[in-house]
Design an enzyme around this catalytic site. Structure first.
Site, PDB file in Angstrom:
ATOM      1  N   ASP A  75      28.224 -49.456 -17.126  1.00  0.00           N
ATOM      2  CA  ASP A  75      27.753 -50.015 -16.120  1.00  0.00           C
ATOM      3  C   ASP A  75      28.564 -50.871 -15.524  1.00  0.00           C
ATOM      4  OD1 ASP A  75      24.238 -50.918 -15.222  1.00  0.00           O
ATOM      5  OD2 ASP A  75      26.317 -51.390 -14.367  1.00  0.00           O
ATOM      6  N   HIS A  76      29.184 -50.721 -14.545  1.00  0.00           N
ATOM      7  CA  HIS A  76      30.313 -51.576 -14.456  1.00  0.00           C
ATOM      8  C   HIS A  76      29.877 -52.973 -13.817  1.00  0.00           C
ATOM      9  CE1 HIS A  76      29.747 -50.017 -10.087  1.00  0.00           C
ATOM     10  NE2 HIS A  76      30.165 -51.366  -9.742  1.00  0.00           N
ATOM     11  N   HIS A  81      22.103 -50.855 -12.353  1.00  0.00           N
ATOM     12  CA  HIS A  81      22.809 -52.219 -11.982  1.00  0.00           C
ATOM     13  C   HIS A  81      21.844 -53.257 -12.034  1.00  0.00           C
ATOM     14  CE1 HIS A  81      26.248 -49.722 -11.692  1.00  0.00           C
ATOM     15  NE2 HIS A  81      26.235 -49.555 -10.346  1.00  0.00           N
TER      16      HIS A  81
END
Lengths: 510, 371
Positions: free
Chosen positions: A195-196, A259
């Site tokens: 999950d950047h 996110h």
């Protein structure tokens, strides 16, 4: 034997050399994010000697053609300037392997190719399999890694890990199925779900802000906090042909499930017992498990607003509405905007609403978290007029990364008049150097075996369970909550404002 | 070294090149005015950064250094220059600001500079001057240029949050390291306080070797090279003439991390006893500006050499161990004084590695470490 010279030289876990096999090597993610990230790591001198990249994709291509394509994109997008000499050395360790994702013989050939590379160069035989393909291929890739034996370490001194990109499923059953596929091939400790957002400096700073400073934590609860707002606003619509993918997902699945719920868990979590990966993730999972589920359609109706943008203007330029976008069917019922009122049912947060919104074609691009404190007791200055008495702590995730606190101050003059003022901290004026990109941090962590910034299986499934309740109400009930509409370039539908107004609150003006 | 103000510096002071003259008591007021006059300027500072020099001829260079440093490290810069040999006793100050565009290019971010020139007898007022012109709540980082003179006293260094020195500038390292030792190690009545650093310090001679240390560590991440480490019996460190301290820091680091005991010092040669047997570390002041530091580690099972690559922004690391022969390029930007200080300012808190090896550094300079 440990390297005695590494002591105190790294403020993080030491990455190990490995071969990174990227499935989906010809895709946008590889060209725009993964390879530039590895290049920048190499340019910073942090890429372990002996690290290789093997791109795995179906189109025929030679090693040199692949390297040339990657170099062209790297020149455009790299965070640091393209250095010919460093790229030349880096590119020598990039290879291309052609195969269909469903072709077992392609994986056997890959295994042989990796053996040849590793035997020729010597050194460790660690492998990191990065699944960056289209989601429908995640399962087959994982299966074939298992059947070809690539999921197992090549020898006793090496490891084999897998990194999986989002979307991690489209609902709970598919996420569970994908998790089963991952864990059929790799033990959970060797599985890394990207999950950047967790790789962003500002997201990592939330834990530092909360737990490395004494002043906030005593106030970080329902006694002092009135509400928390999490906003992710984008000006973009369906440019670049993304309509085809987006219409199958929608704002809730594309952004909230991963996110934004990750940001919520960082804000709401208890202090971990230590900073180990599971120490942190255990606390985040507890938050996810404490989210009040919306089991009935009426609960979704009361607490969630979904919307689509209609024709409007962004930065003075006219834009079409969602259902007029390329690759969006006119009858689409996919939400490009969602606003939620979420409750975390635990002792710390009982009664505190978490308002979350995500939307396309909003007036500006910004992601932030704002903590709205309760008003002070009605004793001393209550009779003095003021626009708002609430203190607000704002964590700006992007852009203009930083933190600000709003408080009341007396306006100079003979009478007591008050106005809000801001204490402000900006990354751009405080820290001169630009931070590494999120993927640089995440790739190094995966190579170092540090899973702190990756989502764990139970985190993902719990988040899907929460989101699925809402999706069911929207798409399976007889009387679903309606779609609402807002002109592009405005801050969303009025129903989203009513979500807060019904409780005497408003969205923070951004 | 003459401690009078050179003509070019005096002209710069008189012409306003180094700022606007300001009475000592009005510095904060006039700085506030400077920022109030222009909305586009953002006053930024994360630290009080003081540069102290007893050589007035360095003033122009130090002001330029501040300009460069503040482009990445917002601070209140305090330049203190002593001109002890000036006949007139006088303390004077000038204020200015170094403004840079921020990362977005939208704002002008300004770091204040306050310059003090202390002439004659007023040179003993260093601590008083510096400590009364700090921005509150911000740490004091002090770069003491040159040797540690009598002005480096407890009244001053007890208030420093971080000290920067450059032992390459010390003509008498033994005496200077003794003074440094006495300042940085806490002398308390409790035994537990002994041997603990009183405040973090950084020596730019140590920082100069940072990239080489990273390169050596990187080389031994390779398990094949690591297996050969125990057999290393000779190390040759070539440094620039006058930069012996850089070599000493590398030698102290290598020997400390290898748990090697110092047996004997013979000029520039150190004989040590490690777990793998005896080892010699030889310093040579033969390096050139093009390749200012080279390290060669030799043993029956290993040869490692590190030096500047043809591309000056990189180090060439050549490792031969077992059947492997590996050559790599690692980034090592050329290091100006500004870069070195910037490297120090990037750190938070104590340098744990420097703290660990400092006792060995003292021994290698013929100074007894604390108990």
């Amino acid at each position: 034997m440990d390297n005695p010279f590494r002591e105190f030289l790294l403020g993080r876990s030491s990455p190990a050399p490995c071969t990174i096999v990227i499935f989906g090597a010809t895709g946008d993610l590889t060209h725009r994010k993964l390879i530039p990230a590895l290049y920048n790591i190499a340019l910073d001198g942090d890429l372990p000697a002996g690290t290789r990249v093997v791109g795995f994709a179906r189109r025929p291509k030679s090693h040199d053609e692949f390297r040339a394509e990657l170099e062209k994109m790297n020149r455009e997008v790299s965070r640091q300037p393209h250095n010919e000499e460093v790229w030349e050395k880096f590119a020598q360790s990039i290879y291309y392997h052609q195969s269909e994702f469903q072709d077992e013989s392609g994986y056997k050939a890959l295994a042989q190719f990796l053996n040849e590379l590793e035997t020729k160069d010597g050194g460790q035989r660690n492998r990191l399999f990065y699944v960056a393909s289209a989601p429908e291929f995640f399962g087959p890739i994982l299966d074939h890694l298992r059947t070809s034996g690539l999921n197992k370490p090549a020898d006793e001194e090496s490891w084999s890990r897998v990194v999986v990109e989002k979307p991690f499923g489209t609902d709970l059953p598919s996420a569970k199925s994908l998790n089963e596929a991952v864990n059929n091939s790799f033990e959970e400790e060797f599985a890394y779900r990207i999950d950047h957002y967790l790789g962003k400096e500002t997201a990592q700073n939330i834990m530092v802000l909360r737990f490395a400073n004494a002043i906030f934590e005593p106030l970080w609860n329902s006694n002092y906090i009135d509400n928390i707002q999490i906003t992710c606003a984008e000006t973009l619509g369906m440019e670049g042909g993304r309509g085809g993918y987006y219409d199958k997902a929608g704002a809730l699945r594309d952004m909230v499930q991963n996110h934004l719920l990750q940001l919520l868990s960082l804000v709401a979590m208890e202090p971990p017992t230590d900073l180990s990966a599971d120490g942190v993730r255990d606390e985040k999972v507890k938050v996810m498990k404490s989210l009040r589920r919306m089991k009935s359609t009426s609960e979704v109706f009361q607490n969630v607003v979904r919307g689509q943008y209609s024709k409007g203007a962004i930065n003075g330029k006219e834009v079409v509405g969602y259902t007029q976008e390329d690759r969006i069917p006119p009858e689409s019922m996919t939400e490009a905007y969602v606003a939620l009122r979420i409750y975390v049912d635990n002792w710390r947060w009982a009664g505190v609403p978490f308002y979350m919104r995500m939307g396309k074609r909003l007036p500006k691009k910004t992601t932030e978290i704002s903590i709205h404190f309760k008003e002070p007791p009605n004793v001393l200055f209550s009779t003095y007029p003021v626009t708002s008495r609430k203190n607000v702590l704002v964590i700006r995730i992007q852009p203009d990364e930083g933190i600000s606190v709003r408080m009341l101050s007396k306006i100079p003059g003979p009478s007591v008049r008050m106005e809000p003022v801001k204490m402000d901290f900006h990354y751009s004026t405080s820290f001169g150097k630009a931070s590494p990109e999120a993927y640089e941090r995440l790739l190094l962590d995966a190579m170092a075996g540090d899973a702190t910034l990756f989502a764990r299986r139970d985190e993902v499934e719990t988040a899907w369970a929460f989101v699925d309740d809402i999706e069911r109400a929207w798409h399976e009930s007889d009387n679903p909550p309606p779609m609402t509409y807002y002109p592009a370039g405005t801050w969303g539908p009025s129903e989203a404002d009513e979500l807060l107004a019904s409780q005497g609150r408003i969205w923070r003006r951004l | 070294m003459s401690s009078t103000i050179p003509t070019d510096v005096r002209s710069a002071l008189d012409s306003g090149l180094l700022g606007s003259p300001c009475p000592l008591g009005k510095i904060d007021h006039q700085l506030d005015q400077f920022f109030a006059d222009d909305d586009t300027r953002t006053r930024a500072s994360l630290a009080n950064f003081a540069i102290y020099s007893e050589d007035p001829s360095h003033l122009l260079k130090n002001s330029e250094l501040i300009r460069e440093i503040t482009s990445e490290h917002a601070c209140r810069a305090i330049l203190v220059t002593l001109a002890k040999d000036e006949a007139e006793t006088k303390a004077a100050s000038w204020i200015s600001a170094h403004c840079h565009l921020d990362q977005t290019g939208a704002k002008s971010v300004c770091s204040e500079q306050v310059l003090f020139v202390l002439q004659g007898d007023s040179s003993r007022l260093v601590a008083n001057i510096v400590l009364s012109h700090l921005r509150s709540d911000l740490p004091l980082i002090m770069w003491w240029q040159g040797g540690l003179s009598e002005n480096f006293d407890a009244q001053l260094y007890s208030r420093i949050d971080r000290l920067i020195v450059d032992s390459c500038d010390w003509s008498d390292p033994s005496t200077q390291f003794t003074k440094l030792r006495d300042a940085v190690y806490q002398r308390g009545s409790r035994n537990s306080d002994r041997g603990q650093l009183h405040f973090p310090f950084h020596d730019l001679a140590f920082t100069r070797g940072h990239r080489h240390r990273l390169a050596i560590a990187h080389a031994f991440d390779n398990p094949v090279a690591l297996r050969g480490l125990g057999s290393v019996n000779e190390v040759v460190i070539s440094h620039l003439p006058g930069h012996r301290s850089v070599g000493v820091y590398i030698a102290a680091w290598l020997s400390t991390q290898l748990n090697a005991k110092l047996l004997q010092i013979e000029g520039d040669s150190f004989r040590l006893q490690g777990s793998g047997g005896e080892m010699t570390i030889q310093l040579q002041g033969t390096a050139t500006e093009e390749d200012p530091l080279q390290v060669v580690m030799l043993g029956p099972d290993l040869k490692l050499s590190i030096g500047r690559a043809e591309n000056p922004g990189f180090l060439q690391v050549h490792s031969q161990a077992g059947s492997q022969d590996v050559e790599e390029l690692l980034p090592a930007p050329c290091t100006s004084e500004c870069d070195l200080v910037g490297e120090v300012l990037m750190r938070g808190g104590n340098n744990l590695l420097l703290s660990k090896i400092f006792p060995q550094v003292l021994k290698m300079n013929g100074v007894e470490p604390p108990e």
